[in-house]
Scaffold this motif. Sequence first.
Motif, PDB file in Angstrom:
ATOM      1  N   VAL A  48      47.956  40.508 -62.911  1.00  0.00           N
ATOM      2  CA  VAL A  48      47.506  41.234 -61.722  1.00  0.00           C
ATOM      3  C   VAL A  48      48.617  42.111 -61.152  1.00  0.00           C
ATOM      4  O   VAL A  48      48.395  43.283 -60.854  1.00  0.00           O
ATOM      5  N   SER A  49      49.804  41.530 -61.014  1.00  0.00           N
ATOM      6  CA  SER A  49      50.888  42.267 -60.379  1.00  0.00           C
ATOM      7  C   SER A  49      52.213  41.652 -60.762  1.00  0.00           C
ATOM      8  O   SER A  49      52.286  40.493 -61.190  1.00  0.00           O
ATOM      9  N   CYS A  50      53.278  42.439 -60.600  1.00  0.00           N
ATOM     10  CA  CYS A  50      54.626  41.958 -60.902  1.00  0.00           C
ATOM     11  C   CYS A  50      55.608  42.610 -59.948  1.00  0.00           C
ATOM     12  O   CYS A  50      55.454  43.777 -59.572  1.00  0.00           O
ATOM     13  N   LEU A  51      56.631  41.838 -59.579  1.00  0.00           N
ATOM     14  CA  LEU A  51      57.754  42.339 -58.795  1.00  0.00           C
ATOM     15  C   LEU A  51      59.018  41.983 -59.567  1.00  0.00           C
ATOM     16  O   LEU A  51      59.220  40.811 -59.929  1.00  0.00           O
ATOM     17  N   GLY A  55      63.611  43.651 -56.778  1.00  0.00           N
ATOM     18  CA  GLY A  55      62.653  44.064 -55.770  1.00  0.00           C
ATOM     19  C   GLY A  55      62.394  45.563 -55.764  1.00  0.00           C
ATOM     20  O   GLY A  55      61.704  46.078 -54.887  1.00  0.00           O
ATOM     21  N   SER A  56      62.946  46.254 -56.756  1.00  0.00           N
ATOM     22  CA  SER A  56      62.857  47.712 -56.772  1.00  0.00           C
ATOM     23  C   SER A  56      61.628  48.232 -57.502  1.00  0.00           C
ATOM     24  O   SER A  56      61.326  49.427 -57.415  1.00  0.00           O
ATOM     25  N   SER A  57      60.937  47.371 -58.215  1.00  0.00           N
ATOM     26  CA  SER A  57      59.808  47.824 -59.031  1.00  0.00           C
ATOM     27  C   SER A  57      58.634  46.883 -58.899  1.00  0.00           C
ATOM     28  O   SER A  57      58.795  45.659 -58.952  1.00  0.00           O
ATOM     29  N   THR A  58      57.466  47.477 -58.714  1.00  0.00           N
ATOM     30  CA  THR A  58      56.227  46.712 -58.682  1.00  0.00           C
ATOM     31  C   THR A  58      55.234  47.350 -59.640  1.00  0.00           C
ATOM     32  O   THR A  58      55.230  48.567 -59.842  1.00  0.00           O
ATOM     33  N   SER A  71      54.885  41.262 -52.519  1.00  0.00           N
ATOM     34  CA  SER A  71      56.108  41.370 -51.723  1.00  0.00           C
ATOM     35  C   SER A  71      56.858  40.049 -51.792  1.00  0.00           C
ATOM     36  O   SER A  71      56.333  39.045 -52.278  1.00  0.00           O
ATOM     37  N   ARG A  72      58.078  40.067 -51.282  1.00  0.00           N
ATOM     38  CA  ARG A  72      58.912  38.867 -51.366  1.00  0.00           C
ATOM     39  C   ARG A  72      59.692  38.700 -50.075  1.00  0.00           C
ATOM     40  O   ARG A  72      60.173  39.676 -49.494  1.00  0.00           O
ATOM     41  N   ASP A  73      59.830  37.458 -49.635  1.00  0.00           N
ATOM     42  CA  ASP A  73      60.666  37.101 -48.497  1.00  0.00           C
ATOM     43  C   ASP A  73      61.779  36.218 -49.037  1.00  0.00           C
ATOM     44  O   ASP A  73      61.562  35.040 -49.345  1.00  0.00           O
TER      45      ASP A  73
END
Length: 131
Positions: A48-51, A55-58, A71-73
């Motif tokens: 579905v998605s990747c980070l 954290g510079s690429s999605t 997103s990430r915390d």
Amino acid sequence: QVQLVESGGGLVQPGGSLRLSCAASGFTLSDYAIGWFRQAPGKEREGVSCLNSSGSSTIYAGSVKGRFTISRDNAKNTVYLQMNNLKPEDTALYYCAAINPRLRIVTCDRVVDNYYDMDYWGKGALVTVST
């Protein structure tokens, strides 16, 4: 103990929103590329998605692009998947998974393509989109 735990799934009407969380313990999420995957009944697992770790690429699958946001915390060692304008076809068990880019070359497009054996997997969170 290394662990990924998803939460935030549930039943939502079409057009609604949910935010999934993926909390890590035993390792630092920002050292890893993180992927969200889903598997609907009778279907194969879908990326579905990747980070990426910096954290510079999605990357997003075409079916969710424009509706989902990863997103990430770092302080909470947690990755999120914000899902908006949900559709019945989004109904699935959603998993987060982590892969260490220091052990091999990792690109997010290949994560979403299910190319790698991910290092860690969560047990999943069920998302049901229905009236």
